[in-house]
Enzyme design. Structure first.
Site, mmCIF file in Angstrom:
data_model
loop_
_atom_site.group_PDB
_atom_site.id
_atom_site.type_symbol
_atom_site.label_atom_id
_atom_site.label_comp_id
_atom_site.label_asym_id
_atom_site.label_seq_id
_atom_site.Cartn_x
_atom_site.Cartn_y
_atom_site.Cartn_z
ATOM 1 N N LYS A 1 -85.015 31.201 -34.187
ATOM 2 C CA LYS A 1 -85.341 32.553 -33.730
ATOM 3 C C LYS A 1 -85.527 32.589 -32.219
ATOM 4 C CE LYS A 1 -88.897 32.868 -36.494
ATOM 5 N NZ LYS A 1 -88.733 31.603 -37.238
ATOM 6 N N THR A 2 -86.309 31.662 -31.699
ATOM 7 C CA THR A 2 -86.533 31.612 -30.251
ATOM 8 C C THR A 2 -85.254 31.244 -29.511
ATOM 9 O OG1 THR A 2 -88.856 31.022 -30.565
ATOM 10 C CG2 THR A 2 -87.888 30.536 -28.417
ATOM 11 N N ASP B 1 -92.822 36.538 -29.184
ATOM 12 C CA ASP B 1 -92.870 35.582 -30.283
ATOM 13 C C ASP B 1 -94.081 35.874 -31.167
ATOM 14 O OD1 ASP B 1 -92.035 33.493 -31.833
ATOM 15 O OD2 ASP B 1 -92.881 31.933 -30.549
ATOM 16 N N THR C 1 -92.502 34.969 -38.430
ATOM 17 C CA THR C 1 -92.390 34.220 -39.678
ATOM 18 C C THR C 1 -92.946 35.037 -40.841
ATOM 19 O OG1 THR C 1 -94.519 33.158 -39.207
ATOM 20 C CG2 THR C 1 -92.534 31.985 -38.541
ATOM 21 N N ARG D 1 -85.262 22.220 -36.176
ATOM 22 C CA ARG D 1 -86.372 21.699 -35.370
ATOM 23 C C ARG D 1 -86.843 20.351 -35.897
ATOM 24 N NH1 ARG D 1 -91.219 25.660 -34.861
ATOM 25 N NH2 ARG D 1 -89.717 26.722 -33.503
#
Length: 351
Positions: free
Chosen positions: A77-78, A122, A171, A230
């Site tokens: 997402k980031t 975020d 999230t 990640r």
């Protein structure tokens, strides 16, 4: 080239608010994060739609629409939020929903935006209601309303903003209020990655790190990464360091397995705490059903930690199921632990 910045949340003088350098992120994110949509692996349907949005915005000299990315942690997402401004050639401003506790703290971010710039928030679900409501007119009409004075002498000043795009990442999209959620013209959900996609990510990032790795090792890392880039990057960094310390710097299958065994990450991607959860459910409670509070008390771990950090992966992979009576271990969990099928005890904890 897009620029990144973070704005001070001190709004005592918005006209003098100055951008400050963005905090440096961890080395894996900085060195391995893609810089173009074409470099992104996985999420192909999402990438294709975003590519159309970017192309249309560039051709019409418009800013991007407001975009909301949702999905589990670590899926990109980031990364997407940082890639889109680079594709557009505009400035990116970073903010965190947890740090914006009142409207005055988001004002510097909005008033310092450049034309067609991108504001990325975020964990946007952590914005309080007052900040969400303050964003309504900013997102729809590109203006903010400021109340000056108090009581009968108070008046409202409408301040125009430069046209911008708000990108939110969360999230927990269900925690966003419906009015704010509806103001995002584009909503994209990110799913977990396939093994071949993770293997490609590991292979590409190993080349970026300058470390030799064979195909079997990339597959091994991908299999233990829980479908999450990640985690794959974190394991790759650990195995790289292990290979340098205990070998000649080359990542082989043997080195990979030794390194992951030291990290206690097994072939299914379960770590020590995951296995302890399953051991407790199977050995202490006979496979369940048993309530989360009983399991947490036995493990001496907060129930929130189990429900938010441990259970999602176990549920997704079918190691446990939730029933009205509580959590129950599946045959897959029992086989993984190398146990015979337990008999469920009478009763059981509350769900």
């Amino acid at each position: 080239m897009a620029r990144q910045r973070m704005i001070s949340s001190d709004s005592s003088d918005t006209s003098s608010s100055q951008p400050v350098p963005a905090a440096k992120e961890s080395v894996p994110d900085d060195s391995l994060r893609p810089s173009k949509l074409a470099d992104m692996i996985g999420q192909r349907a999402v990438i294709e739609r975003l590519d159309i949005l970017v192309d249309a915005a560039r051709k019409q000299a418009e800013c991007l629409p407001h975009i909301l990315f949702d999905g589990p942690p670590g899926l990109g997402k980031t990364t997407l939020a940082t890639v889109l401004p680079k594709e557009m050639g505009v400035e990116l401003t970073l903010a965190s929903g947890a740090s914006l506790s009142s409207p005055k703290e988001i004002m510097p971010y909005l008033t310092n935006l450049t034309d067609h710039g991108v504001l990325f928030i975020d964990e946007i679900h952590r914005l309080p209601k007052s900040v969400e409501e303050f964003l309504y007119t900013a997102m729809e009409d590109f203006r903010i309303d400021i109340v000056l004075g108090e009581g009968l002498g108070a008046r409202t000043l409408s301040m125009p903003l430069k046209r911008f795009s708000l990108i939110g990442a969360t999230t927990r999209s269900g925690m966003l209020s419906a009015p704010l959620r509806d103001r995002f013209q584009v909503r994209e959900h990110l799913d977990f990655y396939e093994l071949d996609e993770l293997a490609r990510i590991v292979s590409i990032n190993a080349r970026k790190l300058g470390v030799p790795i064979d195909e079997t090792s990339t597959s091994e890392l991908a299999r233990r990464s829980r479908g999450t880039p990640r985690i794959a990057n974190s394991l790759l960094f650990w195995v790289r360091n292990f290979a340098i310390s205990r070998g000649d710097g080359t990542i082989t299958l043997s080195i990979t397995r030794q390194a992951l065994e030291m990290q206690q990450v097994d072939i299914a991607g379960l770590d020590k705490q995951d296995r302890r959860y399953l051991e407790t459910l199977v050995s202490v409670f006979g496979g369940g059903p048993r309530g989360i509070d009983a399991i947490a008390a036995t493990m001496n771990i907060p129930s929130e930690t189990l429900s938010e950090e441990v259970e999602p992966f176990l549920l997704r992979e079918g190691f446990i199921i939730r029933t009205p009576q509580g959590r129950r271990a599946t045959s897959k969990a029992i086989d993984h632990l190398g146990r015979s099928g337990p008999a469920s005890p009478p009763g059981g904890g509350l769900f």
